[in-house]
Enzyme design. Structure first.
Site, PDB file in Angstrom:
ATOM      1  N   ASN A 101      70.278  37.805  63.359  1.00 40.98           N
ATOM      2  CA  ASN A 101      68.971  37.621  63.986  1.00 40.98           C
ATOM      3  C   ASN A 101      69.182  37.580  65.495  1.00 40.98           C
ATOM      4  O   ASN A 101      69.630  36.576  66.038  1.00 40.98           O
ATOM      5  CB  ASN A 101      68.321  36.322  63.490  1.00 40.98           C
ATOM      6  CG  ASN A 101      66.974  36.067  64.155  1.00 40.98           C
ATOM      7  OD1 ASN A 101      66.397  36.958  64.780  1.00 40.98           O
ATOM      8  ND2 ASN A 101      66.466  34.851  64.025  1.00 40.98           N
ATOM      9  N   LYS A 110      66.958  37.559  67.736  1.00 42.02           N
ATOM     10  CA  LYS A 110      65.874  36.832  68.393  1.00 42.02           C
ATOM     11  C   LYS A 110      65.367  37.655  69.589  1.00 42.02           C
ATOM     12  O   LYS A 110      65.318  38.884  69.521  1.00 42.02           O
ATOM     13  CB  LYS A 110      66.318  35.422  68.761  1.00 42.02           C
ATOM     14  CG  LYS A 110      66.857  34.658  67.541  1.00 42.02           C
ATOM     15  CD  LYS A 110      67.121  33.209  67.793  1.00 42.02           C
ATOM     16  CE  LYS A 110      67.625  32.545  66.513  1.00 42.02           C
ATOM     17  NZ  LYS A 110      67.819  31.091  66.690  1.00 42.02           N
ATOM     18  N   HIS A 121      60.795  32.079  59.801  1.00 41.03           N
ATOM     19  CA  HIS A 121      61.880  31.448  60.547  1.00 41.03           C
ATOM     20  C   HIS A 121      61.367  30.155  61.188  1.00 41.03           C
ATOM     21  O   HIS A 121      60.198  30.056  61.558  1.00 41.03           O
ATOM     22  CB  HIS A 121      62.404  32.407  61.612  1.00 41.03           C
ATOM     23  CG  HIS A 121      63.662  31.941  62.271  1.00 41.03           C
ATOM     24  ND1 HIS A 121      63.668  31.024  63.293  1.00 41.03           N
ATOM     25  CD2 HIS A 121      64.966  32.260  62.039  1.00 41.03           C
ATOM     26  CE1 HIS A 121      64.912  30.788  63.668  1.00 41.03           C
ATOM     27  NE2 HIS A 121      65.719  31.531  62.926  1.00 41.03           N
ATOM     28  N   GLU A 137      61.614  28.943  64.021  1.00 39.73           N
ATOM     29  CA  GLU A 137      60.996  29.107  65.328  1.00 39.73           C
ATOM     30  C   GLU A 137      59.572  29.641  65.205  1.00 39.73           C
ATOM     31  O   GLU A 137      58.691  29.302  66.011  1.00 39.73           O
ATOM     32  CB  GLU A 137      61.861  30.031  66.197  1.00 39.73           C
ATOM     33  CG  GLU A 137      63.169  29.367  66.595  1.00 39.73           C
ATOM     34  CD  GLU A 137      64.271  30.332  66.976  1.00 39.73           C
ATOM     35  OE1 GLU A 137      65.401  29.852  67.198  1.00 39.73           O
ATOM     36  OE2 GLU A 137      64.024  31.550  67.043  1.00 39.73           O
ATOM     37  N   GLU A 176      67.903  27.183  56.413  1.00 37.35           N
ATOM     38  CA  GLU A 176      68.303  26.928  57.795  1.00 37.35           C
ATOM     39  C   GLU A 176      67.918  25.507  58.193  1.00 37.35           C
ATOM     40  O   GLU A 176      66.759  25.245  58.506  1.00 37.35           O
ATOM     41  CB  GLU A 176      67.655  27.947  58.736  1.00 37.35           C
ATOM     42  CG  GLU A 176      66.180  28.263  58.446  1.00 37.35           C
ATOM     43  CD  GLU A 176      65.494  28.982  59.599  1.00 37.35           C
ATOM     44  OE1 GLU A 176      66.194  29.581  60.416  1.00 37.35           O
ATOM     45  OE2 GLU A 176      64.262  28.903  59.686  1.00 37.35           O
ATOM     46  N   GLY A 205      71.094  26.752  66.908  1.00 33.29           N
ATOM     47  CA  GLY A 205      71.256  26.824  68.349  1.00 33.29           C
ATOM     48  C   GLY A 205      71.773  25.560  68.984  1.00 33.29           C
ATOM     49  O   GLY A 205      71.792  25.431  70.206  1.00 33.29           O
ATOM     50  N   SER A 257      73.848  27.926  62.964  1.00 34.90           N
ATOM     51  CA  SER A 257      75.014  27.980  63.850  1.00 34.90           C
ATOM     52  C   SER A 257      76.285  28.378  63.100  1.00 34.90           C
ATOM     53  O   SER A 257      77.339  27.756  63.251  1.00 34.90           O
ATOM     54  CB  SER A 257      75.213  26.638  64.561  1.00 34.90           C
ATOM     55  OG  SER A 257      74.122  26.348  65.410  1.00 34.90           O
TER      56      SER A 257
END
Length: 249
Positions: A9, A11, A93, A95, A165, A171, A210
């Protein structure tokens, strides 16, 4: 036997030059031990379609709208993704959920649309640090899966990839231990098995939080972890290639 899958990904990162370098390194470095997919920013899908032609590397978009067309400025529909050979669609996701307000109901509508288009949704689920510390990890994961399950039914999950996730590990440099990740993956598979054991046995459940080359082999060695959804490390060619090659499928 579930074949492992490692997905990148990117991003909101990349440019034509750096993308080309990454793709060249990916194609040269993979040993073929796992399936591989890349999710670039949507504007670079044509570049991937051209560069990856004839390779075994799949690709897709990071987000879609569930409507076929219309006045939805800034959105991408499934027909557009299909025009450029996308196979996978990233859905839900963390985010998208946190920064753009996507609810479980919206995520479920997107999964319905992706399946109807004959593409593969990669459904992201997971808990925040506060939720983990409150002991509600399993409840949150169940709610997120149930929202989709009630809309598409268990049989559809033969064509769904789930990416667990833990939001607190995205991150941040923190990674759930292989045992922590396995516990949640096992729970997810048991949820599916309660509906249909055969479907549960086929569904690929990836870990996304991560993932690094140094942790990949231990994570992928767990019985219910079927690969990874990789963020920052997928922007570093040597690191991502090493993660993919750690997946002995």
């Amino acid at each position: 036997m579930r074949r492992l899958l490692v997905a990148a990904n990117w991003k909101m990162n990349g440019d034509m030059s750096s993308n080309a370098a990454l793709l060249a390194a990916f194609k040269a470095g993979f040993n073929g031990s796992a399936d591989t997919a890349i999710f670039p920013p949507a504007v670079y899908i044509p570049q991937l379609a051209d560069s990856l032609k004839g390779s075994a590397i799949a690709y897709g978009v990071q987000n879609i709208h569930f409507e076929e067309k219309g006045a939805f400025t800034g959105e991408t529909n499934l027909a557009m993704a299909q025009d450029f050979g996308c196979q996978y669609i990233l859905v839900g996701h963390s985010e998208r959920r946190e920064l753009f307000g996507e609810t479980n109901a919206i995520v479920a509508k997107k999964v319905v649309a992706v399946l109807a288009a004959g593409l593969i949704p990669m459904l992201c689920i997971g808990e925040t640090l506060e939720q983990r510390e409150a002991g509600v990890t399993e409840q949150i994961c169940k709610e997120q899966i149930d929202a989709v399950l009630t809309q598409v039914g268990i049989k559809a999950f033969e064509k769904v990839v789930i990416a667990y996730e833990p939001v607190w590990a995205i991150g941040t440099g923190k990674t759930a231990s292989p045992e922590q990740a396995q516990d949640v993956h096992s729970f997810i598979r048991q949820l599916l098995a309660a509906e249909d054991a055969a479907v549960a046995a086929k569904t690929r459940i990836l870990y996304g939080g991560s993932v690094k080359a140094s942790s990949a082999q231990a994570l992928f060695g767990q019985p219910d972890i079927d690969g990874g959804l990789v963020g920052g490390a997928s922007l570093m060619a040597e690191e991502f290639v090493a993660i993919c090659n750690a997946a002995q499928g």
